[in-house]
Design a protein around this motif. Structure first.
Motif, PDB file in Angstrom:
ATOM      1  N   GLY A 190       0.781  -1.226   0.000  1.00 32.31           N
ATOM      2  CA  GLY A 190       0.000   0.000   0.000  1.00 32.31           C
ATOM      3  C   GLY A 190       0.808   1.269   0.000  1.00 32.31           C
ATOM      4  O   GLY A 190       0.312   2.333   0.392  1.00 32.31           O
ATOM      5  N   ALA A 191       2.047   1.202  -0.461  1.00 27.88           N
ATOM      6  CA  ALA A 191       2.914   2.375  -0.445  1.00 27.88           C
ATOM      7  C   ALA A 191       2.627   3.299  -1.618  1.00 27.88           C
ATOM      8  O   ALA A 191       2.237   2.853  -2.703  1.00 27.88           O
ATOM      9  CB  ALA A 191       4.376   1.946  -0.485  1.00 27.88           C
ATOM     10  N   HIS A 192       2.826   4.593  -1.397  1.00 25.05           N
ATOM     11  CA  HIS A 192       2.852   5.562  -2.488  1.00 25.05           C
ATOM     12  C   HIS A 192       4.209   5.411  -3.164  1.00 25.05           C
ATOM     13  O   HIS A 192       5.250   5.509  -2.509  1.00 25.05           O
ATOM     14  CB  HIS A 192       2.688   6.975  -1.937  1.00 25.05           C
ATOM     15  CG  HIS A 192       2.473   8.026  -2.973  1.00 25.05           C
ATOM     16  ND1 HIS A 192       3.387   8.275  -3.991  1.00 25.05           N
ATOM     17  CD2 HIS A 192       1.450   8.914  -3.151  1.00 25.05           C
ATOM     18  CE1 HIS A 192       2.932   9.264  -4.749  1.00 25.05           C
ATOM     19  NE2 HIS A 192       1.765   9.662  -4.268  1.00 25.05           N
ATOM     20  N   PRO A 193       4.255   5.161  -4.469  1.00 21.62           N
ATOM     21  CA  PRO A 193       5.535   4.853  -5.124  1.00 21.62           C
ATOM     22  C   PRO A 193       6.545   5.994  -5.095  1.00 21.62           C
ATOM     23  O   PRO A 193       7.744   5.763  -5.305  1.00 21.62           O
ATOM     24  CB  PRO A 193       5.112   4.517  -6.561  1.00 21.62           C
ATOM     25  CG  PRO A 193       3.820   5.222  -6.759  1.00 21.62           C
ATOM     26  CD  PRO A 193       3.135   5.167  -5.429  1.00 21.62           C
ATOM     27  N   LEU A 194       6.081   7.213  -4.834  1.00 22.68           N
ATOM     28  CA  LEU A 194       6.980   8.365  -4.828  1.00 22.68           C
ATOM     29  C   LEU A 194       7.281   8.879  -3.430  1.00 22.68           C
ATOM     30  O   LEU A 194       7.955   9.899  -3.275  1.00 22.68           O
ATOM     31  CB  LEU A 194       6.374   9.500  -5.671  1.00 22.68           C
ATOM     32  CG  LEU A 194       6.090   9.148  -7.134  1.00 22.68           C
ATOM     33  CD1 LEU A 194       5.408  10.319  -7.842  1.00 22.68           C
ATOM     34  CD2 LEU A 194       7.384   8.775  -7.858  1.00 22.68           C
ATOM     35  N   ILE A 195       6.802   8.162  -2.415  1.00 20.89           N
ATOM     36  CA  ILE A 195       7.014   8.600  -1.035  1.00 20.89           C
ATOM     37  C   ILE A 195       7.646   7.461  -0.247  1.00 20.89           C
ATOM     38  O   ILE A 195       7.001   6.448   0.038  1.00 20.89           O
ATOM     39  CB  ILE A 195       5.693   9.040  -0.381  1.00 20.89           C
ATOM     40  CG1 ILE A 195       5.073  10.197  -1.173  1.00 20.89           C
ATOM     41  CG2 ILE A 195       5.920   9.456   1.076  1.00 20.89           C
ATOM     42  CD1 ILE A 195       3.732  10.648  -0.646  1.00 20.89           C
ATOM     43  N   ALA A 196       8.903   7.607   0.102  1.00 19.72           N
ATOM     44  CA  ALA A 196       9.627   6.567   0.822  1.00 19.72           C
ATOM     45  C   ALA A 196       9.003   6.329   2.193  1.00 19.72           C
ATOM     46  O   ALA A 196       8.558   7.266   2.871  1.00 19.72           O
ATOM     47  CB  ALA A 196      11.095   6.978   0.977  1.00 19.72           C
ATOM     48  N   ALA A 244      -4.736  -1.504   0.484  1.00 23.60           N
ATOM     49  CA  ALA A 244      -3.579  -2.301   0.079  1.00 23.60           C
ATOM     50  C   ALA A 244      -4.026  -3.652  -0.481  1.00 23.60           C
ATOM     51  O   ALA A 244      -3.529  -4.110  -1.519  1.00 23.60           O
ATOM     52  CB  ALA A 244      -2.647  -2.498   1.272  1.00 23.60           C
ATOM     53  N   TRP A 245      -4.974  -4.298   0.194  1.00 19.07           N
ATOM     54  CA  TRP A 245      -5.506  -5.581  -0.274  1.00 19.07           C
ATOM     55  C   TRP A 245      -6.196  -5.426  -1.624  1.00 19.07           C
ATOM     56  O   TRP A 245      -6.139  -6.319  -2.479  1.00 19.07           O
ATOM     57  CB  TRP A 245      -6.480  -6.108   0.768  1.00 19.07           C
ATOM     58  CG  TRP A 245      -7.274  -7.314   0.354  1.00 19.07           C
ATOM     59  CD1 TRP A 245      -6.864  -8.613   0.383  1.00 19.07           C
ATOM     60  CD2 TRP A 245      -8.625  -7.325  -0.132  1.00 19.07           C
ATOM     61  NE1 TRP A 245      -7.884  -9.440  -0.055  1.00 19.07           N
ATOM     62  CE2 TRP A 245      -8.970  -8.677  -0.377  1.00 19.07           C
ATOM     63  CE3 TRP A 245      -9.561  -6.333  -0.371  1.00 19.07           C
ATOM     64  CZ2 TRP A 245     -10.223  -9.045  -0.856  1.00 19.07           C
ATOM     65  CZ3 TRP A 245     -10.801  -6.694  -0.842  1.00 19.07           C
ATOM     66  CH2 TRP A 245     -11.126  -8.040  -1.087  1.00 19.07           C
ATOM     67  N   ARG A 278      -4.036   2.189  -2.467  1.00 10.82           N
ATOM     68  CA  ARG A 278      -3.403   2.811  -1.314  1.00 10.82           C
ATOM     69  C   ARG A 278      -4.284   3.948  -0.836  1.00 10.82           C
ATOM     70  O   ARG A 278      -5.218   4.356  -1.537  1.00 10.82           O
ATOM     71  CB  ARG A 278      -2.016   3.354  -1.690  1.00 10.82           C
ATOM     72  CG  ARG A 278      -2.054   4.338  -2.872  1.00 10.82           C
ATOM     73  CD  ARG A 278      -0.676   4.877  -3.194  1.00 10.82           C
ATOM     74  NE  ARG A 278      -0.669   5.717  -4.392  1.00 10.82           N
ATOM     75  CZ  ARG A 278      -1.041   6.993  -4.431  1.00 10.82           C
ATOM     76  NH1 ARG A 278      -1.484   7.591  -3.318  1.00 10.82           N
ATOM     77  NH2 ARG A 278      -0.992   7.678  -5.560  1.00 10.82           N
ATOM     78  N   LEU A 279      -4.001   4.453   0.344  1.00 15.61           N
ATOM     79  CA  LEU A 279      -4.693   5.645   0.796  1.00 15.61           C
ATOM     80  C   LEU A 279      -4.161   6.862   0.037  1.00 15.61           C
ATOM     81  O   LEU A 279      -2.955   6.983  -0.187  1.00 15.61           O
ATOM     82  CB  LEU A 279      -4.472   5.856   2.298  1.00 15.61           C
ATOM     83  CG  LEU A 279      -5.209   4.927   3.247  1.00 15.61           C
ATOM     84  CD1 LEU A 279      -4.870   5.296   4.694  1.00 15.61           C
ATOM     85  CD2 LEU A 279      -6.722   4.988   3.030  1.00 15.61           C
ATOM     86  N   GLY A 317     -19.367   8.135  10.964  1.00 14.58           N
ATOM     87  CA  GLY A 317     -19.203   9.126   9.907  1.00 14.58           C
ATOM     88  C   GLY A 317     -17.905   9.018   9.141  1.00 14.58           C
ATOM     89  O   GLY A 317     -17.620   9.866   8.295  1.00 14.58           O
ATOM     90  N   ILE A 318     -17.093   7.985   9.399  1.00 14.43           N
ATOM     91  CA  ILE A 318     -15.769   7.884   8.786  1.00 14.43           C
ATOM     92  C   ILE A 318     -15.678   6.642   7.908  1.00 14.43           C
ATOM     93  O   ILE A 318     -16.014   5.529   8.337  1.00 14.43           O
ATOM     94  CB  ILE A 318     -14.653   7.829   9.853  1.00 14.43           C
ATOM     95  CG1 ILE A 318     -14.749   9.025  10.797  1.00 14.43           C
ATOM     96  CG2 ILE A 318     -13.286   7.797   9.186  1.00 14.43           C
ATOM     97  CD1 ILE A 318     -13.743   8.983  11.933  1.00 14.43           C
ATOM     98  N   GLY A 319     -15.186   6.835   6.681  1.00 14.91           N
ATOM     99  CA  GLY A 319     -15.009   5.740   5.743  1.00 14.91           C
ATOM    100  C   GLY A 319     -13.686   5.877   4.993  1.00 14.91           C
ATOM    101  O   GLY A 319     -12.708   6.393   5.514  1.00 14.91           O
ATOM    102  N   VAL A 320     -13.691   5.450   3.722  1.00 17.11           N
ATOM    103  CA  VAL A 320     -12.430   5.408   2.984  1.00 17.11           C
ATOM    104  C   VAL A 320     -12.692   5.421   1.487  1.00 17.11           C
ATOM    105  O   VAL A 320     -13.729   4.962   1.008  1.00 17.11           O
ATOM    106  CB  VAL A 320     -11.613   4.140   3.374  1.00 17.11           C
ATOM    107  CG1 VAL A 320     -12.395   2.869   3.077  1.00 17.11           C
ATOM    108  CG2 VAL A 320     -10.257   4.115   2.685  1.00 17.11           C
ATOM    109  N   ARG A 321     -11.734   5.983   0.763  1.00 14.65           N
ATOM    110  CA  ARG A 321     -11.674   5.935  -0.701  1.00 14.65           C
ATOM    111  C   ARG A 321     -10.213   5.632  -1.054  1.00 14.65           C
ATOM    112  O   ARG A 321      -9.302   6.188  -0.442  1.00 14.65           O
ATOM    113  CB  ARG A 321     -12.093   7.269  -1.309  1.00 14.65           C
ATOM    114  CG  ARG A 321     -12.113   7.289  -2.846  1.00 14.65           C
ATOM    115  CD  ARG A 321     -12.207   8.723  -3.376  1.00 14.65           C
ATOM    116  NE  ARG A 321     -13.291   9.499  -2.793  1.00 14.65           N
ATOM    117  CZ  ARG A 321     -14.477   9.707  -3.351  1.00 14.65           C
ATOM    118  NH1 ARG A 321     -14.722   9.197  -4.545  1.00 14.65           N
ATOM    119  NH2 ARG A 321     -15.393  10.437  -2.753  1.00 14.65           N
ATOM    120  N   CYS A 322      -9.985   4.806  -2.051  1.00 12.78           N
ATOM    121  CA  CYS A 322      -8.620   4.394  -2.392  1.00 12.78           C
ATOM    122  C   CYS A 322      -8.081   5.141  -3.609  1.00 12.78           C
ATOM    123  O   CYS A 322      -8.830   5.514  -4.512  1.00 12.78           O
ATOM    124  CB  CYS A 322      -8.567   2.893  -2.674  1.00 12.78           C
ATOM    125  SG  CYS A 322      -9.151   1.848  -1.314  1.00 12.78           S
TER     126      CYS A 322
END
Length: 342
Positions: free
Chosen positions: A130-136, A195-196, A200-201, A333-338
């Protein structure tokens, strides 16, 4: 389903932020639960708004196309966000540049999350996932495993997070809530799901860029210009759909994309304002003064949320608004978008 009343904390206490507005107390009527943490460890699609939506991959295989205003779009559609530079919080003091990326057209639905639950604990991420490819250093940390439930039984218990009513959307068997935005997920669970799911977030800069329409600097995702502050129930799911705040209940949640296309952003994502608050990758802190594909990945105690939710006051929906919670918080009230790679 019988409606139940809930005590409301609608006091909108605005704290001074850095180039933005931080809103506290706009979305806490159901006493969010801060869990201590358990032990243990694409194919082409008709997609979203017509710009070549791509389905998010094999995790969506077999899911019916039931999302959007016509109930005929893939709930897994992901739209390209063309990168560029914008001002975070609509403040010229805090410019940020983001590269091209994909952002899911819809918030993660119960139907999509159900597959993650069915695969659990096998769906927990490996270290670095789930990593951002440009953020170590932005991938999954193995030490976070203890913040996830040890097994499916414990995971299911956590999905019923409302202590006073029935404000969770989860049902043990498929039913009418499958198109609702999934709620009651902690930051760790949101990260694990994306990630699954092969994504990623999003970073706070990425989500802010998409919501502001990039350099258009929209006050709301649907604004026609930087001066257009139109906000009404035709554009977003918020303030319990105008119901009496003392009786805000699960019936006030609407399926993802219900306000599309009027409420869509420039890049055709729905519900970038309203629906549910969305967890960001970033720790909460001051904006870095210079930002190119960046995120705050160290030094915090609370994670950023953006977008406002179905029971939020109107001011929570402005693109300059940011809120934050401890990453173990679960709330109705909290969820997620990928986000995903282009």
């Amino acid at each position: 389903m019988r409606k139940r009343s809930a005590r409301w904390l609608w006091a909108a206490l605005s704290l001074p932020g850095v180039g933005c507005t931080t809103v506290v107390g706009l979305d806490k009527p159901y006493h969010p639960i801060d869990e201590p943490g358990g032990g243990g460890g694409g194919s082409d699609s008709s997609g979203g708004g017509g710009s070549g939506g791509v389905e998010t991959g094999s995790r969506c295989a077999g899911l019916p196309a039931t999302c959007g205003p016509s109930e005929a779009e893939s709930c897994c559609a992901s739209e390209l966000v063309t990168g560029g530079t914008f001002n975070r919080g609509n403040d010229p003091a805090f410019p940020a540049t983001v590269s091209d990326f994909r952002l899911d057209r819809f918030e993660v639905t119960l139907g999509r999350f159900r597959a993650f639950v069915d695969a659990y604990p096998g769906s927990r991420p490996a270290a670095g996932a789930g990593a951002h490819p440009l953020i170590a250093g932005s991938g999954w940390d193995a030490e976070w495993h203890e913040r996830l439930p040890p097994d499916r039984e414990e995971l299911l218990k956590g999905l019923f997070c409302d202590s006073e009513g029935t404000a969770w959307v989860w049902t043990d068997e498929p039913g009418p809530n499958e198109r609702f935005p999934m709620n009651c997920v902690s930051w760790y669970m949101a990260f694990a799901f994306c990630a699954w799911d092969g994504g990623r977030l999003p970073t706070e800069a990425e989500l802010g860029y998409a919501a502001a329409g990039g350099a258009e600097q929209r006050p709301y995702p649907w604004s026609a210009s930087a001066d257009d502050v139109t906000l009404d129930p035709d554009h977003a799911v918020y303030a319990c759909n105008g119901s009496d705040v003392a009786g805000c209940v699960i019936e006030d949640v609407l399926p993802v994309g219900s306000k599309s296309p009027l409420g869509d952003g420039l890049f055709e994502q729905a519900d970038l304002a309203g629906g549910v608050w969305e967890w960001m990758l970033d720790w909460h802190g001051d904006y870095p003064t210079e930002c190119v594909d960046c995120a705050v990945t160290t030094g915090g105690t609370e994670r950023v949320m953006r977008g406002g939710g179905w029971r939020s006051a109107a001011e929570a929906l402005h693109v300059s608004t940011r809120d934050y919670r401890t990453p173990t918080t679960r709330a109705a009230g909290i969820g997620v978008r990928c986000a995903r790679e282009p």
